[in-house]
Scaffold this active site. Structure first.
Site, short mmCIF file in Angstrom:
data_model
loop_
_atom_site.label_atom_id
_atom_site.label_comp_id
_atom_site.label_asym_id
_atom_site.label_seq_id
_atom_site.Cartn_x
_atom_site.Cartn_y
_atom_site.Cartn_z
CG ASP A 13 -2.34 -1.15 1.39
OD1 ASP A 13 -2.52 -1.09 0.28
OD2 ASP A 13 -2.85 -1.82 2.42
NE ARG A 92 -2.61 1.59 13.10
CZ ARG A 92 -1.29 1.10 12.54
NH1 ARG A 92 -0.27 1.00 13.58
NH2 ARG A 92 -1.92 -0.37 11.76
CG ASP A 121 -4.88 1.22 11.00
OD1 ASP A 121 -5.09 1.35 12.60
OD2 ASP A 121 -4.46 0.57 11.19
CB SER A 170 -3.92 -8.02 6.81
OG SER A 170 -3.70 -7.06 7.21
#
Length: 407
Positions: A13, A92, A121, A170
């Site tokens: 990504d 985060r 996120d 993932s």
């Protein structure tokens, strides 16, 4: 020259985001920022190698201490979401703040991430970034990219994309937790094997007991040896993980309403949360414990949302801090069958008296057992009165129905 800072991992990504930020958004220069919150060394190596292959200016920020401090605040708040300790959610805001600081220092006018429009996120990153005047960019979300498209684009552009450390899964790893999702795990009926786990061994018949010391709700030592927060978490991850502690298979409700399956490993977090709750049970009064459950639930919700700097959290922490003044002492934890179970606790602030609770003593201080007779007579009085009233009215209704309502 316009510059944009990209939250960079070196994965698919964020790698495709580099040329897209130049081609689609018109930025002259892209810089990558990777924030260390306890990921494996292999992830940093991958990010460095990918950045070098892309010719990307790359910054690595060590934020492990800041993250560990926040994790310990979550212990004082007994913070969990739908049954598992908060990990990714707490990381985060720490990551986002570190990236924003680099972006401002490097004169960036934009800041970007590689999140999709389906997850949490994106919200957690942007909650921090939108406090600034930088343009917030989310190429994957805004351009509606799929993994299939990204792979084709990477091949077309000859981008240095690898499969990543998680293979078909993932995987997101930090000090506090390791999450695994994707592939067959997206099927709720799929039963995963041991291959998805990395921090925890399959539970066995082995057991071990350790003693954890707390000072005002903060974990400070294990078996009499003092540790700084980062080292203490790492030590317990290894120790508790060897006994299979801290596995969660969860159907999680995300903030956008999607229900997803997540598998987690969190040995240290599970151990510390269980120990902390056990110590609170010893030192806090019944009223404090009941009310703190509401406070903890609110703190956990804001933590899950990535809003740990909200004014409400500051107010909640005022109450938490007041209760934690007495959460000082030790807890004995037994690792057994994949569990971290409190089997002993001790504190100078204990709201408990063995003498008063014992079946071998006649009195409770100056209170005799006979004094409880009056309390026992009153206990349930309203219930008895209400039930008598209900029974009397039901009997009257039956009589009326039997004679047809005639006198």
């Amino acid at each position: 020259m316009t510059r944009v800072a990209l939250a960079f991992s070196g994965g698919l990504d964020t790698t495709v985001c580099v040329p897209l930020l130049e081609e689609e958004y018109g930025y002259d220069d892209v810089i990558g920022v990777t924030v260390d919150v306890g990921q494996p060394e292999s992830e940093f190596e991958e990010a460095e190698e990918t950045a070098e292959a892309l010719g990307l200016e790359h910054y690595v920020v060590d934020a492990k201490e800041e993250f560990a401090d926040l994790c310990f605040e979550s212990v004082r708040a007994n913070a969990t979401y739908q049954g598992y300790p908060l990990g990714t959610a707490l990381a985060r805001p720490v990551i986002a703040s570190a990236i924003l600081e680099v972006a401002q220092e490097q004169g960036c006018t934009g800041i970007a991430h590689g999140c999709t429009g389906k997850g949490n996120d994106q919200l957690r990153f942007e909650a921090i970034w939108r406090d600034s005047d930088l343009e917030v960019i989310a190429p994957v979300r805004e351009l509606g990219l799929t993994r299939e498209w990204e792979n084709e684009y990477a091949e077309e552009k000859n981008l240095p994309v690898e499969g990543g450390g998680g293979g078909k899964w993932s995987v997101d790893t930090n000090l506090w937790s390791r999450s695994v999702e994707g592939s067959e795990l997206e099927d709720p009926s799929y039963v995963p094997g041991e291959e998805i786990y990395n921090w925890t061994q399959a539970p066995s018949g082995d057991t071990e007991e350790i003693e954890i010391e707390f000072d005002e709700g903060y974990p400070v030592a294990v078996d009499g040896e003092a540790y700084e927060p980062v080292e203490l978490i790492q030590h317990l991850n290894e120790l508790a993980g060897a006994y299979g502690v801290g596995r969660t298979d969860s159907m999680e409700d995300r903030m956008l309403g999607l229900k997803v399956r997540e598998n987690y490993e969190h040995p240290a977090a599970t151990t510390l949360l269980n120990a902390h709750k056990a110590l609170e049970g010893l030192v806090l009064t019944q009223e404090e414990r009941e009310f703190k459950q509401l406070i903890d639930q609110k703190w956990s919700k804001k933590g899950y949302e990535g809003l740990v700097d909200a004014p409400l959290v500051g107010a909640l922490e005022g109450f938490i801090a007041e209760t934690q003044n007495r959460v000082t002492g030790t807890v004995t934890i037994r690792f057994e069958g994949g569990q971290a179970r409190a089997v002993g606790r001790d504190s100078a602030y204990a709201a408990y008296s063995a003498e008063h609770a014992s079946f071998n003593t006649e009195t409770v201080g100056k209170i005799s057992q006979e004094d409880a007779t009056g309390v026992a007579k009153y206990h349930g009085f309203q219930r008895r009165l209400a039930n008598e009233s209900i029974a009397a009215n039901e009997e009257e209704e039956v009589e009326l129905a039997t004679d047809g309502g005639e006198e």
